[in-house]
Design an enzyme around this catalytic site. Structure first.
Site, PDB file in Angstrom:
ATOM      1  N   HIS A   1       0.960  -1.214  -0.128  1.00 42.37           N
ATOM      2  CA  HIS A   1      -0.225   0.054  -0.076  1.00 42.37           C
ATOM      3  C   HIS A   1       1.008   1.159  -0.149  1.00 42.37           C
ATOM      4  CE1 HIS A   1       1.170   0.266   4.297  1.00 42.37           C
ATOM      5  NE2 HIS A   1       0.645  -0.880   4.605  1.00 42.37           N
ATOM      6  N   ALA A   2       0.438   2.388  -0.136  1.00 43.15           N
ATOM      7  CA  ALA A   2       1.006   3.770   0.011  1.00 43.15           C
ATOM      8  C   ALA A   2       2.084   3.860   0.902  1.00 43.15           C
ATOM      9  CB  ALA A   2      -0.016   4.787  -0.199  1.00 43.15           C
TER      10      ALA A   2
ATOM     11  N   HIS B   1       3.967   1.274   2.320  1.00 44.77           N
ATOM     12  CA  HIS B   1       5.225   0.514   1.789  1.00 44.77           C
ATOM     13  C   HIS B   1       5.875   1.437   0.467  1.00 44.77           C
ATOM     14  CE1 HIS B   1       2.621  -3.050   2.939  1.00 44.77           C
ATOM     15  NE2 HIS B   1       3.752  -3.124   3.800  1.00 44.77           N
TER      16      HIS B   1
ATOM     17  N   LYS C   1       5.537   2.769  11.882  1.00 42.25           N
ATOM     18  CA  LYS C   1       4.025   2.111  12.079  1.00 42.25           C
ATOM     19  C   LYS C   1       4.432   0.895  13.113  1.00 42.25           C
ATOM     20  CE  LYS C   1      -0.083   0.343  11.209  1.00 42.25           C
ATOM     21  NZ  LYS C   1       0.347  -1.062  11.195  1.00 42.25           N
ATOM     22  N   ASP C   2       5.439   0.217  12.898  1.00 44.93           N
ATOM     23  CA  ASP C   2       5.623  -0.786  13.818  1.00 44.93           C
ATOM     24  C   ASP C   2       6.757  -0.593  14.680  1.00 44.93           C
ATOM     25  OD1 ASP C   2       3.775  -3.089  12.430  1.00 44.93           O
ATOM     26  OD2 ASP C   2       4.647  -2.150  10.652  1.00 44.93           O
TER      27      ASP C   2
ATOM     28  N   GLN D   1       8.739  -3.227  16.722  1.00 42.77           N
ATOM     29  CA  GLN D   1       9.822  -3.863  15.621  1.00 42.77           C
ATOM     30  C   GLN D   1      10.953  -2.995  15.328  1.00 42.77           C
ATOM     31  OE1 GLN D   1       8.103  -6.073  12.119  1.00 42.77           O
ATOM     32  NE2 GLN D   1       8.557  -4.031  11.095  1.00 42.77           N
TER      33      GLN D   1
HETATM   34  P1  AMP Z   1       4.883  -5.455   6.445  1.00 40.77           P
HETATM   35  O1  AMP Z   1       4.532  -5.632   5.292  1.00 40.77           O
HETATM   36  O2  AMP Z   1       3.466  -4.886   7.218  1.00 40.77           O
HETATM   37  O3  AMP Z   1       5.332  -6.282   7.248  1.00 40.77           O
HETATM   38  O4  AMP Z   1       5.404  -3.906   6.638  1.00 40.77           O
HETATM   39  C1  AMP Z   1       6.714  -3.753   5.892  1.00 40.77           C
HETATM   40  C2  AMP Z   1       7.187  -2.400   6.125  1.00 40.77           C
HETATM   41  O5  AMP Z   1       6.302  -1.448   5.869  1.00 40.77           O
HETATM   42  C3  AMP Z   1       7.337  -2.191   7.736  1.00 40.77           C
HETATM   43  O6  AMP Z   1       8.836  -1.770   8.116  1.00 40.77           O
HETATM   44  C4  AMP Z   1       6.362  -1.530   8.378  1.00 40.77           C
HETATM   45  O7  AMP Z   1       6.458  -0.970   9.454  1.00 40.77           O
HETATM   46  C5  AMP Z   1       6.147  -0.395   6.972  1.00 40.77           C
HETATM   47  N1  AMP Z   1       5.065   0.147   7.056  1.00 40.77           N
HETATM   48  C6  AMP Z   1       3.684  -0.437   7.015  1.00 40.77           C
HETATM   49  N2  AMP Z   1       2.489   0.328   7.256  1.00 40.77           N
HETATM   50  C7  AMP Z   1       3.019   1.456   6.964  1.00 40.77           C
HETATM   51  C8  AMP Z   1       2.640   3.048   7.244  1.00 40.77           C
HETATM   52  N3  AMP Z   1       1.142   3.240   7.445  1.00 40.77           N
HETATM   53  N4  AMP Z   1       3.599   3.861   7.064  1.00 40.77           N
HETATM   54  C9  AMP Z   1       4.927   3.683   7.190  1.00 40.77           C
HETATM   55  N5  AMP Z   1       5.528   2.565   6.881  1.00 40.77           N
HETATM   56  C10 AMP Z   1       4.571   1.320   6.901  1.00 40.77           C
END
Ligand code: AMP
Length: 287
Positions: free
Chosen positions: A43-44, A46, A158-159, A162
């Protein structure tokens, strides 16, 4: 006005040796490499990480791997959204150079036996309600860093827990990569973008932005000198009344050590995790 820049899809690698050869060729030419680890369903948020990668480095590698070891037995691993073709299309808009899409056997051969545990930082917040989650994250991220060998790796705020866990593991184990955090991308109404938002039905989606609103209000009050305890109790009550439940945690923590705080003096974060129907949402804001 200039026409929009169009890019090709990134080159997709599922073979470790081919990925390594491509990255090494870039490095021989003196090109910096930035890794953005993801689980796909891009999504935006990422895409903002990938745009940041292209802004700070020459080459951006995006890994897409839904990591089974970071999901608990009753969590959403089986139904987690997967559509690599759509992800690659989306990445074309960003100028990402490579997509690393390893097979499960590459990541976890049958006799895989190693686990990275980051003590302390992982004990509260999401670590308390998702046993084993951060060991799964730290282990898979260490593997991804060793596979790609980037100069820099980007993670979303966001995380937030982590991000701190990965910083600590990278420092403790001398992994030799720079970890940078990127601010959270939100919908216009404040809801943090997440691959899990697609699980929300229309009524839940209307309620979901309350999570960020509560966090932002608590952060503002803390900045003005208020004590955390009563604010957090009110916050839980407000979220519950709005339809969230259970609220797994709503806490104020030091931004680096994640130690609990009652009053805020240095950098701090307000963090929450709460279910809305069957969907678990997390969010945090800086104080
Ligand atoms: P995920 O696919 O959920 O494991 O996320 C991959 C990466 O994208 C991680 O470093 C997340 O923290 C980051 N991420 C997920 N959602 C967002 C967001 N809304 N804004 C910024 N980074 C994000």
């Amino acid at each position: 006005m200039d026409p929009p820049i169009s890019h090709a899809r990134p080159t997709r690698f599922s073979d470790r040796a081919a990925l390594r050869a491509a990255v090494e060729a870039w490095r021989r030419q003196g090109e910096s490499v930035v890794l953005v680890p993801t689980m796909g369903a891009l999504h935006a948020g990422h895409l903002a990480l990938v745009a940041h990668a292209k802004a700070i480095g020459r080459r951006a590698v995006v890994s897409i791997f839904v990591n089974p070891t970071q999901f608990g037995p009753s969590e959403d691993f089986a139904r987690y959204p997967r559509d690599v073709a759509a992800d690659l299309d989306r990445l074309a808009e960003t100028g990402a150079d490579a997509a690393w899409t390893p097979e499960i056997d590459t990541m976890y051969p049958p006799d895989f036996s190693t686990r990275i545990e980051v003590a302390g930082l992982t004990e509260g917040l999401c670590g308390a309600v998702r046993p084993g989650h951060f060991a799964g994250v730290a282990t898979v991220v260490t593997k991804l860093l060793n596979q790609v060998r980037p100069d820099i790796a980007l993670f979303g705020e966001k995380d937030f827990q982590q991000l701190q866990v990965i910083r600590r593991a990278v420092r403790d184990l001398d992994l030799g990569v720079e970890i940078r955090g990127v601010p959270t991308i939100r919908e216009a109404d404040g809801l943090a973008l997440s691959s899990r938002n697609r699980y929300l039905d229309a009524a839940e989606r209307a309620v979901a932005p309350r999570l960020h609103a509560v966090l932002a209000r608590i952060a503002a009050a803390l900045r003005a000198g208020a004590a955390a305890g009563p604010l957090l109790a009110e916050g839980v009550a407000e979220l519950t009344a709005a339809g969230f439940g259970p609220v797994q945690y709503l806490e104020v923590r030091d931004a680096e050590t994640l130690a609990p705080l009652e009053r805020v003096e240095g950098p701090a974060r307000v963090l929450a995790a709460a279910y809305l129907g069957r969907t678990r949402l997390i969010d945090n804001v800086a104080v």
